[in-house]
Design an enzyme around this catalytic site. Structure first.
Site, PDB file in Angstrom:
ATOM      1  N   ARG A  20      57.884 -84.332  22.747  1.00  0.00           N
ATOM      2  CA  ARG A  20      57.950 -83.808  24.115  1.00  0.00           C
ATOM      3  C   ARG A  20      58.839 -84.655  25.029  1.00  0.00           C
ATOM      4  O   ARG A  20      59.643 -84.089  25.770  1.00  0.00           O
ATOM      5  CB  ARG A  20      56.530 -83.631  24.678  1.00  0.00           C
ATOM      6  N   ASN A  38      52.002 -79.374  23.800  1.00  0.00           N
ATOM      7  CA  ASN A  38      51.520 -79.373  22.420  1.00  0.00           C
ATOM      8  C   ASN A  38      50.504 -78.257  22.285  1.00  0.00           C
ATOM      9  O   ASN A  38      49.676 -78.059  23.175  1.00  0.00           O
ATOM     10  CB  ASN A  38      50.814 -80.688  22.108  1.00  0.00           C
TER      11      ASN A  38
END
Ligand code: ZN
Ligand code: ZN
Ligand code: FE
Length: 759
Positions: A20, A38
């Site tokens: 990320r 996620n």
């Protein structure tokens, strides 16, 4: 410029690898707004940007991904246009389809190493230093998704500084789940065997180094269990370790400070250096500069198992010592490696003098992996730390399958969502503790991967404990499929080579110690024609008596007599006279026991006959020593005979042993060992040619534990390729019984209608 909004799902190994923050950096670079999260499916993005930028952004995701990430699939869908004020990382959410990867344990990275050696850094001399690119994973994760509260680090509350790193998207430790420091994380201690604390924290490494240097044996808590560590240059202490561990000759792995130190003892080519320094950091069997270097670690062997430090502790230890150390799994004989703190003092009280322990739990045991380089590529012999539980994408089937594996060198495997996941190395299930560890690991996998099998696949051997107790391993009725041992070996090689065609036929050569055959004999020198649905036995080494049954494994001289008996009956005593010879010949005269076609036993018999290994102290020793005796300049081979009997090609022993006996006093052992290996390779070629003629098949698969024999493997490949065969060998799945579970699972994927994968 025209803008649009996309929804992107990324599947693969994308969590716990800094994915990320990486996406965030790319978004800034390409001026893209939106959000990333996620999910239990992978990583989800909803983003808005210029069309041309979006395209570049997506290409960059594929091409610049973080070092540990693996992208399996990117699914992109245009959606209703939405303006976002910024790009941000939003809270994880569940889509209801758990399909995550569990990362293997990763060696400490260079940036972290720099920090632990930097006196101005707050992690100076801190053994548990990690970041998003490194550190333990599989052995700290209790459940998915991979969040801190689902790891053993939930016991440690991050201090302010660590928390700031954890929450700062620009930091290398952003969302690094095991993030910690000397102030808030696990602590390290050095105890004596009576549990008296000697030193702790920063002082442990120097003290441990001193103790090792002065000839002490230290138990060290590592990533997936304890190691036993001692000075590899000190023959006396290595011998003492052998005595205490009841391990007389089996080689020990040696940890080297760095490549430079390793090169003082072994030859290393570029590939070997690359693998030794990879983040998987396996033990690699490398050729010694001289056979008698570090003699006690690897008696009689040309090869030494070497590896490099892969945790903060070992890097720090080598700051204080400048010699190689024996670094072997802490266990008793061949039992499962010890990884629980509460067991360590009790179980190792007669083995270790001191203990290095840290106060953070290991979730599950995970031994060091072992491999070698064959034809410039890795060839794993034990697939564990660094490799397990990495998934292997294979075929599309909706079934959930559990492969129970073999008895020795056991691994099991699960299959779900088109992926095979092999367990870490478990070991030989014959001991109570190891079987317990096996059951524990199966339960752990069920929980971790949210798995329950529809099909359970077992080895046909009726005495394998896992086969016997398969109903105890699971608590409801499921479909059960038994599969022949050598067929499973060969199929595991197809998994390794990602062969998807179910009907495609191969010539299969499976050589190992023993596996249960469908005629009730013990097979092990097998020539098959097979595809993924079925096999036909096309040839085998002739059946031979095993006087004393299982005892022949420890006493290969019994096998030597058995082969000689075939040739000379009672006269065999003239060629091989020992105290017990007459007794064994009596057994052979009235033999009612089991017969075997094992290639492994043939190597044992020849090794004993040459006096190279009369009694074995560990499994495979006679064959290993025989290989290590080879004079590599030998080109000759022995005469032998192949007979066609009942539709099988039978490799006979009479002519072969007559020729060996004829030369035994005329040629050196090295030459005879070389000729013997050349002969086996020639038999492989010879029967492959016959089968090619008969079946029109040109691809040969080599599997089974005998193909850990580097000389035989390379020789076989060489002459098969010279004869225009295509040869398939193992790489990441062991050729030995550690690969069986993968073959079992493959077989069961064919036991149903296939379905097309849906995203
Ligand atoms: Zn790191
Ligand atoms: Zn901290
Ligand atoms: Fe086997």
């Amino acid at each position: 410029m025209r803008k649009k909004t996309l929804e992107i799902h990324i599947k693969g190994r994308v969590q716990g690898v800094g994915f990320r923050p990486f996406i965030n950096r790319l978004a800034e670079k390409f001026n893209i707004k939106g959000e990333v999260a996620n999910t239990d499916y992978g990583v989800f993005l909803k983003i808005t940007g210029d069309i041309s930028h979006l395209e570049k952004f997506i290409n960059a995701i594929k091409n610049e991904k973080p070092p540990l990430a693996i992208i399996e699939k990117i699914n992109i869908k245009e959606t209703e246009y939405k303006e976002y004020p910024a790009f941000e990382i939003i809270k994880s959410f569940k889509t209801g389809k758990l399909e995550l990867e569990v990362l293997p344990d990763v060696a400490i990275c260079n940036e972290c190493i720099k920090e632990i050696f930097d006196p101005s850094n707050r992690r100076y001399f801190y053994f548990s230093t990690t970041c998003i690119n490194c550190g333990p994973r599989f052995t700290i994760i209790e459940s998915l998704p991979y969040d801190r509260e689902n790891t053993v680090f939930n016991q440690f509350k991050m201090c302010k500084k660590c928390e700031n790193e954890y929450n700062n998207i620009k930091d290398r430790r952003y969302h690094s789940q095991p993030n910690c420091c000397p102030e808030c994380g696990p602590q390290i201690f050095l105890y004596d065997k009576n549990k008296n604390l000697i030193v702790k924290g920063k002082d442990v490494y120097k003290k441990a180094g001193e103790l090792i240097e002065t000839g002490k044996i230290i138990a060290v808590k590592g990533i997936g269990g304890y190691h036993l560590v001692c000075n590899a240059l000190n023959n006396q202490v290595v011998k003492e370790l052998r005595r205490r561990k009841k391990r007389s000759n089996k080689p020990f792995a040696v940890m080297m400070k760095d490549i430079e130190m390793a090169e003082k003892y072994v030859f290393l080519n570029e590939k070997e250096k690359e693998i030794l320094t990879s983040w998987q950091r396996p033990v690699l069997l490398c050729k010694k500069l001289k056979k008698d270097l570090l003699k006690e670690t690897s008696p009689g062997l040309n090869y030494l198992g070497v590896f490099l430090p892969y945790t903060g502790f070992y890097f720090l230890l080598f700051k204080f010592i400048d010699f190689p150390v024996v670094c072997t799994s802490a266990n008793i004989s061949d039992e499962v490696v010890i990884y629980k703190d509460e067991e360590i003092f009790q179980k190792l009280k007669d083995i270790a003098d001191y203990f290095v322990i840290y106060n953070r739990r290991i979730v599950i045991h995970n031994d060091d992996s072992v491999g070698m380089v064959v034809k410039n590529k890795i060839y794993l012999i034990r697939r564990s730390r660094g490799y397990a539980p990495e998934s292997i994408k294979f075929r599309y089937s909706k079934k959930k399958i559990l492969g129970l594996g073999a008895l020795q060198k056991n691994t099991f495997a699960i299959y779900k969502n088109n992926k095979i996941i092999l367990s870490q190395h478990i070991g030989d299930l014959k001991t109570v503790d190891t079987f317990k560890a096996y059951k524990n690991a199966i339960n752990h996998f069920f929980k971790l991967f949210d798995f329950y099998p529809d099909i359970i696949v077992y080895d046909l051997h009726p005495e394998y404990v896992n086969t016997k107790y398969r109903k105890e391993l699971i608590d409801k009725e499921v479909e059960e499929i038994g599969i022949q041992h050598h067929y499973a070996h060969l199929l595991s090689c197809l998994v390794d080579n990602k062969i998807m065609e179910k009907e495609k036929k191969f010539i299969g050569i499976a050589f190992d110690g023993t596996g249960y055959g469908i005629d009730g004999n013990l097979w092990g020198g097998e020539f098959f024609i097979f595809n993924q649905r079925e096999f036909k036995r096309a040839g085998h080494f002739d059946y031979i008596a095993m006087p004393g049954g299982e005892m022949v494994i420890k006493q290969p001289w019994r096998m030597a007599l058995s082969y000689l008996y075939k040739l000379y009956k009672k006269e065999a005593i003239k060629f091989f006279n020992r105290k017990e010879t007459e007794f064994i010949l009596k057994i052979l005269e009235n033999y009612k026991g089991i017969y075997t076609s094992s290639a492994g036993r043939l190597f044992d018999g020849v090794s004993a006959l040459l006096g190279i290994c009369i009694n074995a102290s560990y499994e495979g020793e006679p064959a290993i020593l025989l290989e290590n005796t080879i004079d590599i300049n030998t080109c000759n081979k022995f005469e032998y005979e192949i007979e066609e009997r009942n539709g099988y090609y039978i490799v006979k022993y009479e002519k072969l042993f007559a020729h060996i006996l004829d030369l035994i006093n005329k040629k050196s052992k090295g030459e005879i060992a070389g000729m013997f290996h050349n002969t086996i390779a020639d038999i492989i070629l010879n029967i492959s040619k016959k089968l090619r003629e008969e079946y029109g098949i040109n691809e040969v698969v080599l599997s089974g534990g005998v193909f850990q024999n580097r000389y035989l493997l390379e020789k076989s490949i060489e002459i098969l390729e010279q004869n225009k065969f295509k040869v398939l060998i193992h790489r990441y799945i062991p050729a030995n019984d550690g690969g069986i579970s993968a073959g079992q699972v493959l077989y069961a994927t064919n036991k149903e209608k296939q379905s097309i994968e849906k995203f």
